[in-house]
Design an enzyme around this catalytic site. Structure first.
Site, PDB file in Angstrom:
ATOM      1  N   ARG A 109       0.842  -1.203   0.000  1.00  0.00           N
ATOM      2  CA  ARG A 109       0.000   0.000   0.000  1.00  0.00           C
ATOM      3  C   ARG A 109       0.874   1.248   0.000  1.00  0.00           C
ATOM      4  NH1 ARG A 109      -4.937   0.316   4.092  1.00  0.00           N
ATOM      5  NH2 ARG A 109      -3.291   1.040   5.456  1.00  0.00           N
ATOM      6  N   THR A 113      -1.733   7.238  -0.360  1.00  0.00           N
ATOM      7  CA  THR A 113      -3.056   6.996  -0.973  1.00  0.00           C
ATOM      8  C   THR A 113      -3.729   5.722  -0.461  1.00  0.00           C
ATOM      9  OG1 THR A 113      -2.102   5.690  -2.754  1.00  0.00           O
ATOM     10  CG2 THR A 113      -2.264   8.083  -3.116  1.00  0.00           C
ATOM     11  N   ASP A 204       0.173  -2.039  12.343  1.00  0.00           N
ATOM     12  CA  ASP A 204       0.740  -2.546  11.087  1.00  0.00           C
ATOM     13  C   ASP A 204       1.204  -3.984  11.297  1.00  0.00           C
ATOM     14  OD1 ASP A 204       2.718  -3.182   9.000  1.00  0.00           O
ATOM     15  OD2 ASP A 204       2.389  -1.118   8.386  1.00  0.00           O
ATOM     16  N   ASP A 207       4.874  -4.878  10.228  1.00  0.00           N
ATOM     17  CA  ASP A 207       5.878  -4.301  11.135  1.00  0.00           C
ATOM     18  C   ASP A 207       5.932  -5.073  12.450  1.00  0.00           C
ATOM     19  OD1 ASP A 207       6.492  -2.408   9.274  1.00  0.00           O
ATOM     20  OD2 ASP A 207       5.534  -0.734  10.308  1.00  0.00           O
TER      21      ASP A 207
END
Ligand code: PRP
Ligand code: URA
Length: 212
Positions: A109, A113, A204, A207
């Site tokens: 991603r 955006t 995330d 991560d």
């Protein structure tokens, strides 16, 4: 208050072990090693749910005592992780199904955006298989829809989407673009924030899985 119409094809895990794992995955103090172990547990439960109705065929089997009949899987299984976070769901599924073939779809991603950018794709033959598309997070649904487009263009006809956490918006987008694809998820969360992260979510996933 916002209401979302979600798919009839969505199934949310309903098991105390899933709730336990999800809660620790959400906990921001959970370290990567524990996070990976919990991701394994949830992935196994998702895979079991997504293969509950897999066709089997009858075979003869010789036990140490006598001849008998049993059942083995009649259809090949393919697991396709969306890189990078989806990789964390592959090993537990491959342990459950040692004959599984593995394909890879690399999507990332854009931070500004939230639109997915494709950077890699390698898939095994998909005809006459059940494909498990795995990605821990179904947020806007953009990555999932793009991956499903690719899988179907490459011959996948029986495809299931497996997520650890899904948002209503992601479910709705997948349902609109691919109404034939059942979604199996560990949790269906409340909403997305302005940066398109799932709320309450777990942050995330990539991560946290890789400690980056
Ligand atoms: C995350 C996640 C999904 C995607 C979901 O990946 O693993 O692939 O975002 O978001 P969407 O539903 O809005 O498309 P990310 O792009 O952060 O890449 P990563 O797996 O490499 O961390
Ligand atoms: N990707 C993630 O890892 N987490 C989110 O909440 C949304 C997208």
């Amino acid at each position: 208050m916002r209401f979302f119409l979600v798919s009839m094809l969505i199934k949310v895990l309903d098991h105390p072990l899933a709730a336990h794992a999800l809660t620790h995955l959400r906990d921001k103090t959970t370290k990567p090693a524990t996070f990976r172990a919990l991701c394994n547990h949830v992935s196994i439960m998702l895979a079991l749910e997504a293969t509950r109705d897999l066709a089997t065929k009858e075979v003869a089997v010789e036990t140490p005592l006598e001849s008998s009949t049993g059942h083995i899987l009649a259809r090949s299984l393919v697991v396709v992780p969306i890189l990078r976070a989806g990789l964390g769901m592959v090993e537990p599924i491959a342990t459950l199904f040692p004959d599984v073939s593995i394909g890879y779809i690399g999507l990332e991603r854009d931070h500004a955006t939230a639109l997915p950018r494709s950077y890699y794709c390698k898939l095994p033959p998909l005809e006459n298989t059940r494909v498990l598309l795995v990605d821990p997070m179904l947020a806007t649904g953009g990555s999932a829809v793009q991956a499903l487009d690719v899988i179907k263009a490459c011959g996948g006809t029986e495809v299931f989407m497996l997520n650890v956490v899904a948002s209503p918006q992601g479910v709705r987008l997948v349902e609109t673009a691919h109404p034939d694809v059942p979604i199996i998820t560990g949790a269906l969360d409340r909403d997305l924030n302005s940066k398109k992260y799932i709320l309450p979510g777990l942050g995330d996933f990539g991560d946290r899985l890789y400690g980056t």
